[in-house]
Design a protein around this motif. Sequence first.
Motif, mmCIF file in Angstrom:
data_model
loop_
_atom_site.group_PDB
_atom_site.id
_atom_site.type_symbol
_atom_site.label_atom_id
_atom_site.label_comp_id
_atom_site.label_asym_id
_atom_site.label_seq_id
_atom_site.Cartn_x
_atom_site.Cartn_y
_atom_site.Cartn_z
ATOM 1 N N VAL A 85 0.837 -1.192 0.000
ATOM 2 C CA VAL A 85 0.000 0.000 0.000
ATOM 3 C C VAL A 85 0.881 1.254 0.000
ATOM 4 O O VAL A 85 0.597 2.237 -0.686
ATOM 5 C CB VAL A 85 -0.957 0.003 1.204
ATOM 6 C CG1 VAL A 85 -1.707 1.332 1.293
ATOM 7 C CG2 VAL A 85 -1.947 -1.143 1.096
ATOM 8 N N GLU A 86 1.968 1.217 0.771
ATOM 9 C CA GLU A 86 2.902 2.337 0.779
ATOM 10 C C GLU A 86 3.524 2.534 -0.613
ATOM 11 O O GLU A 86 3.780 3.661 -1.039
ATOM 12 C CB GLU A 86 4.015 2.093 1.809
ATOM 13 C CG GLU A 86 3.543 2.149 3.250
ATOM 14 C CD GLU A 86 2.976 3.514 3.626
ATOM 15 O OE1 GLU A 86 3.565 4.537 3.198
ATOM 16 O OE2 GLU A 86 1.941 3.559 4.304
ATOM 17 N N ALA A 87 3.751 1.409 -1.311
ATOM 18 C CA ALA A 87 4.311 1.499 -2.656
ATOM 19 C C ALA A 87 3.358 2.238 -3.597
ATOM 20 O O ALA A 87 3.790 2.997 -4.474
ATOM 21 C CB ALA A 87 4.594 0.099 -3.200
ATOM 22 N N MET A 88 2.056 2.057 -3.419
ATOM 23 C CA MET A 88 1.081 2.752 -4.248
ATOM 24 C C MET A 88 1.120 4.249 -3.980
ATOM 25 O O MET A 88 0.920 5.065 -4.883
ATOM 26 C CB MET A 88 -0.320 2.201 -4.005
ATOM 27 C CG MET A 88 -0.498 0.773 -4.515
ATOM 28 S SD MET A 88 -2.180 0.180 -4.339
ATOM 29 C CE MET A 88 -3.050 1.248 -5.471
ATOM 30 N N LYS A 89 1.409 4.616 -2.747
ATOM 31 C CA LYS A 89 1.536 6.040 -2.434
ATOM 32 C C LYS A 89 2.739 6.652 -3.140
ATOM 33 O O LYS A 89 2.777 7.858 -3.389
ATOM 34 C CB LYS A 89 1.657 6.243 -0.923
ATOM 35 C CG LYS A 89 0.388 5.888 -0.149
ATOM 36 C CD LYS A 89 0.575 6.099 1.347
ATOM 37 C CE LYS A 89 -0.688 5.737 2.116
ATOM 38 N NZ LYS A 89 -0.517 5.896 3.585
ATOM 39 N N LEU A 90 3.726 5.809 -3.441
ATOM 40 C CA LEU A 90 4.925 6.290 -4.142
ATOM 41 C C LEU A 90 4.736 6.349 -5.651
ATOM 42 O O LEU A 90 5.606 6.849 -6.356
ATOM 43 C CB LEU A 90 6.120 5.378 -3.811
ATOM 44 C CG LEU A 90 6.599 5.389 -2.351
ATOM 45 C CD1 LEU A 90 7.677 4.328 -2.144
ATOM 46 C CD2 LEU A 90 7.136 6.771 -1.968
ATOM 47 N N GLY A 91 3.608 5.819 -6.122
ATOM 48 C CA GLY A 91 3.339 5.924 -7.552
ATOM 49 C C GLY A 91 3.008 4.624 -8.260
ATOM 50 O O GLY A 91 2.726 4.641 -9.457
ATOM 51 N N ALA A 92 3.050 3.477 -7.550
ATOM 52 C CA ALA A 92 2.655 2.216 -8.182
ATOM 53 C C ALA A 92 1.160 2.262 -8.491
ATOM 54 O O ALA A 92 0.377 2.834 -7.726
ATOM 55 C CB ALA A 92 2.973 1.039 -7.262
ATOM 56 N N VAL A 93 0.744 1.679 -9.617
ATOM 57 C CA VAL A 93 -0.668 1.746 -9.993
ATOM 58 C C VAL A 93 -1.510 0.724 -9.236
ATOM 59 O O VAL A 93 -2.711 0.917 -9.056
ATOM 60 C CB VAL A 93 -0.848 1.536 -11.518
ATOM 61 C CG1 VAL A 93 -0.258 2.680 -12.289
ATOM 62 C CG2 VAL A 93 -0.259 0.210 -11.974
#
Length: 465
Positions: A85-93
């Motif tokens: 989920v943190e990765a999605m905050k960094l820009g992962a779709v």
Amino acid sequence: MQRILVIEDENNGYSELVEILSGHNFQVENVHSINQAVDDFPIASFDLIITDLRVSGQAGTDIIPLAHEIPVLVMASFASLRSAVEAMKLGAVDYIAKPYDETDLLSSVEDILNKHSHRSTTQERRQSKNASDMIYGRCQPMRKVFGLIDKVAPTDASVLIQGETGSGKELAAKAIHELSRRSNQEIVCINCAAIPESLIESELFGHEKGAFTGAVSARAGLIEAADGGTLFLDEIGELPLDAQARLLRVLQEGEIRRVGSISSRKVDVRLIAATHRNLKALSRTGQFREDLYYRLNVVQIRLPPLRERGRDITGLAHLLLNNSLDRMSRPEVELSSDALRAIQEYNWPGNVRELENAIERGVILCENDLITADLLDIEPTAAEISLNQGLVRSSANPQQMSSHHLSNINRPLSMEDYFQQFVLENQSRMNETELARHLGISRKSLWEKRQKLGIPRRKGDEAKN
């Protein structure tokens, strides 16, 4: 064939993910580190990147800033979902959980590729268009307008469009929206002068149930309706001061508060405003908030009046004629030489809108294949001739005009703006009789225009007159 880059830790030379994707007609490249991906392939050549949350001791999300517009899908075990989920905050779709279901995996991949393909197509279409494709104009002033529109459209900056009535302000606003990243969202157009003052705050900002008599249910305002898109406020100079203060909060904080509510709501709107009035002059007289004026006036676009567009006038006339013929399903009709001469020589106080009406009138009344000048009905009135002569007389006496006024005389102002500016700058040294004489109107007309535009007489003027 769509290309997918898979970045995952080594698994004895075998990758189930690569096998699944390859078996469904995707071209797949497999690497075991971000460094290897960057060294071996041009990242921009891929349509999708799938990466482990951690690859060879490095965060898989480190590929995101290198991917630019390429979507990145993160794989994570159930124990690492919080990190995903943190990765999605960094820009992962998106992320998928290991062990993954083949059907869910393929569904996610296809959804991402379809969305990205649509976004790329929209962006390419937007980049291939420019303002001159949507608005007719060949003259230098319009080329300058097109250049400003093309530059400001991709940003989220507020835009103030100034121009006389009928000069195409709404068309310019729609061109800015169409060329922006918000083009797939709505543009909500509001004429501030058309909404009664008692209703304008409710219309713009919405209201809660019971906020006032007749508010039988809660209702979202037009600003909320534009959330994610563009809000176009035409004739913003007519907006009451109370509503101006609320609008300022929208621009400063990105939030609105419905009438009767105690809580605020976040909104994401790009604001474009338009007016035929001189907002800076209005702010000096307290009729328009100065802080709102400077918030709106990030980029100002001045539309030239039709009379200043040279050969564009006849070009527009032919374009509008063809549009009218198509709309009415009429056979071919031409403008006569005297009609074209009249169109070129007329002052067009109503600008493009007046030209469009004249052409349509000519098409309706024409009984053969030629529209003559008399069918256009564009003879100037006696009042217009008197006012124009008055302006010429005042221009011919530069010693009686302030240097500030002379420096701005070539700016495209409406008649009302010219009147207001001339009176404000000269009433300290001219009495009412002199002002009226220079404007080519009677004292009674001067008084009536003062009342209409809200221009007060200076103290002591009564004694002078």
